[in-house]
Design an enzyme around this catalytic site. Structure first.
Site, mmCIF file in Angstrom:
data_model
loop_
_atom_site.group_PDB
_atom_site.id
_atom_site.type_symbol
_atom_site.label_atom_id
_atom_site.label_comp_id
_atom_site.label_asym_id
_atom_site.label_seq_id
_atom_site.Cartn_x
_atom_site.Cartn_y
_atom_site.Cartn_z
ATOM 1 N N TYR A 143 0.823 -1.212 0.000
ATOM 2 C CA TYR A 143 0.000 0.000 0.000
ATOM 3 C C TYR A 143 0.861 1.269 0.000
ATOM 4 O O TYR A 143 0.410 2.318 -0.449
ATOM 5 C CB TYR A 143 -0.902 0.036 1.242
ATOM 6 C CG TYR A 143 -2.235 -0.651 1.078
ATOM 7 C CD1 TYR A 143 -2.302 -1.980 0.676
ATOM 8 C CD2 TYR A 143 -3.425 0.020 1.346
ATOM 9 C CE1 TYR A 143 -3.527 -2.616 0.551
ATOM 10 C CE2 TYR A 143 -4.646 -0.613 1.223
ATOM 11 C CZ TYR A 143 -4.696 -1.931 0.823
ATOM 12 O OH TYR A 143 -5.901 -2.551 0.707
ATOM 13 N N LYS A 193 3.336 -15.295 1.800
ATOM 14 C CA LYS A 193 3.519 -16.015 0.532
ATOM 15 C C LYS A 193 5.020 -16.296 0.375
ATOM 16 O O LYS A 193 5.653 -15.937 -0.627
ATOM 17 C CB LYS A 193 2.954 -15.150 -0.622
ATOM 18 C CG LYS A 193 2.880 -15.846 -1.968
ATOM 19 C CD LYS A 193 1.857 -16.968 -2.050
ATOM 20 C CE LYS A 193 1.941 -17.669 -3.395
ATOM 21 N NZ LYS A 193 1.068 -18.875 -3.475
ATOM 22 N N ASP A 226 -2.821 -18.280 -0.008
ATOM 23 C CA ASP A 226 -3.841 -18.967 -0.810
ATOM 24 C C ASP A 226 -4.531 -20.050 0.030
ATOM 25 O O ASP A 226 -5.749 -20.178 0.051
ATOM 26 C CB ASP A 226 -3.252 -19.528 -2.122
ATOM 27 C CG ASP A 226 -1.949 -20.291 -1.937
ATOM 28 O OD1 ASP A 226 -1.397 -20.299 -0.816
ATOM 29 O OD2 ASP A 226 -1.477 -20.888 -2.931
ATOM 30 N N ASP A 250 -6.226 -7.160 4.036
ATOM 31 C CA ASP A 250 -7.398 -6.522 3.433
ATOM 32 C C ASP A 250 -8.293 -7.592 2.821
ATOM 33 O O ASP A 250 -9.503 -7.626 3.045
ATOM 34 C CB ASP A 250 -6.932 -5.520 2.355
ATOM 35 C CG ASP A 250 -8.103 -4.839 1.674
ATOM 36 O OD1 ASP A 250 -9.017 -4.382 2.384
ATOM 37 O OD2 ASP A 250 -8.109 -4.780 0.423
ATOM 38 N N ASP A 254 -12.139 -9.415 4.430
ATOM 39 C CA ASP A 254 -13.437 -9.441 3.739
ATOM 40 C C ASP A 254 -13.946 -10.875 3.624
ATOM 41 O O ASP A 254 -15.138 -11.137 3.778
ATOM 42 C CB ASP A 254 -13.342 -8.826 2.335
ATOM 43 C CG ASP A 254 -13.627 -7.322 2.328
ATOM 44 O OD1 ASP A 254 -13.253 -6.650 3.310
ATOM 45 O OD2 ASP A 254 -14.217 -6.825 1.349
HETATM 46 C C1 IPM Z 1 -10.405 -1.341 4.180
HETATM 47 C C2 IPM Z 1 -10.670 -0.678 2.855
HETATM 48 C C3 IPM Z 1 -9.520 0.263 2.551
HETATM 49 C C4 IPM Z 1 -8.250 -0.567 2.462
HETATM 50 C C5 IPM Z 1 -9.696 1.135 1.298
HETATM 51 C C6 IPM Z 1 -10.974 1.908 1.320
HETATM 52 C C7 IPM Z 1 -8.503 2.045 1.096
HETATM 53 O O1 IPM Z 1 -10.849 -1.632 1.858
HETATM 54 O O2 IPM Z 1 -10.293 -0.627 5.189
HETATM 55 O O3 IPM Z 1 -10.334 -2.580 4.229
HETATM 56 O O4 IPM Z 1 -7.938 -1.157 1.418
HETATM 57 O O5 IPM Z 1 -7.546 -0.629 3.471
HETATM 58 MN MN MN Z 2 -10.937 -3.706 2.581
#
Ligand code: IPM
Ligand code: MN
Length: 362
Positions: A143, A193, A226, A250, A254
């Protein structure tokens, strides 16, 4: 004089304002009963800040955040600003905030309350009892790595990012993970990884060294990213604390969010610097913004994590109970709604959580 905290609140874009409004009201209601007061300093971040100030996070707003007790944030981004590039993107404002506050460890707890194991897209028996914590490195990795850029044109046009970690960055985030494991079930899984990336080989070496030197009482295993993605949906119960880099964290958080049936449930705390940032894991979901249908639970639980940091543990616990009881009652926002449950709006969910939380606060 009651105790008072100054909190910068950055509702941001899309559903950010919808859910932050509920989180704020919840903290105010609890504070009223528990005997503390919040001075809310509302400011713009992300697209809202581009519209207001011409930049996704101004230095003035960052300075206000630096002198607050904590920052409560909604979400940033949306189609309206998608044509912006580089540091003018709404998301860059969020990255500037994280970096500027030195919030290098992002804590993302994933719990599946019993009331929701049936809501999971996975089999209820596979997710029941899930209780894991993702510790995502937040101010380094791909990032922020340099060089990054895009140059040239035609078939020769190229673009690149750099995934880079220093030993010191891995060391400090691994300690956060090990410390949490000590308070939990004593297990850390480090995700990398290392079979391909040299940056992951350093990551693995540093984690192993910190473990041997200072955390030999914790059980540590390493997993390729993975495989970790697959294990998270096959058998989430095997995880206690997961520590990983910025990008992998990240993505995996999710994936883990689906376990409880909705990304809308997940809170996070970004800590390590002098001032913490508390924000739901979900994004700005502009398509449902302003309709009073977004799930405020992720934001409300983020506010509860904020109260833990402020040493208002009883109030934080009351809010967590409030959420659990509202879900046990059958209240479901649109993202979780199924036949047989009570469909509630954003504010309806907030009201129910507050009612239960106030009862739960001794
Ligand atoms: C998160 C979001 C952010 C990230 C974005 C909005 C920059 O997806 O907080 O997980 O990638 O960190
Ligand atoms: Mn995110």
């Amino acid at each position: 004089m009651p105790k008072s905290y100054s909190i910068v609140v950055l509702p941001g874009d899309g559903i950010g304002p919808d859910v932050i409004n509920e989180a704020r009201q919840t903290v105010d209601a609890i504070g009223n009963k528990a005997g503390f007061n919040i001075e809310w300093i509302e400011e713009a971040a992300g697209g809202a800040s581009i519209d207001k100030y011409g930049h996704p996070l101004t230095d003035e707003v960052l300075d206000k955040c630096k002198s607050a007790h904590a920052v409560l944030l909604g979400a940033v981004g949306g189609e309206k600003w998608d044509h912006h590039t580089g540091e003018m993107r709404p998301e860059s404002g969020l990255l500037k905030l994280r970096k500027g506050l030195g919030a290098f460890a992002n804590l993302r707890p994933v719990m599946v309350p019993d009331a929701l194991s049936e809501a999971s897209p996975l089999r209820a028996e596979a997710v029941r009892g899930t209780d894991l914590l993702v510790v995502r490195e937040l101010t380094g990795g791909i990032y922020f790595g340099r060089p990054a850029g895009r140059e040239g044109s035609g078939p020769e046009e190229r673009a690149y990012n750099t995934m880079v970690y220093t030993a010191a960055e891995v060391d400090r985030v691994s300690r956060v993970a090990f410390e949490w494991a000590r308070k939990r079930s004593g297990r850390v899984t480090s995700v990398d990884k290392a079979n391909v990336l040299v940056v992951s080989q350093l990551w693995r070496d540093v984690i192993s060294r910190v473990h041997t030197e200072d955390y030999a009482d914790i059980s540590l295993n390493h997993m390729y990213v993975d495989n970790a993605a697959m294990q998270l949906v096959l058998n989430p119960g095997q995880f206690d604390v997961i520590v990983t880099g910025n990008l992998f964290g990240d993505i995996l958080s999710d994936a883990a969010a689906t376990l409880g049936g909705s990304l809308g449930l997940l809170p996070s705390a970004s800590v390590g610097g002098p001032v913490g940032i508390f924000e739901p894991v979900h994004g700005s979901a502009p398509d449902i913004a302003g309709k009073d249908i977004a799930n405020p639970v992720g934001a409300i639980l983020s506010a509860s994590m904020m109260l833990v940091e402020l040493d208002e543990g009883d109030s934080a616990a009351a809010i967590r109970s409030g959420v659990e009881l509202a879900l046990e009652d059958g209240a479901r926002t649109a993202d979780l709604y199924r036949d047989g449950f009570e469909r509630v709006s954003t504010s309806g969910m907030g009201d129910l959580v507050r009612r239960h939380a106030l009862k739960a606060l001794k």
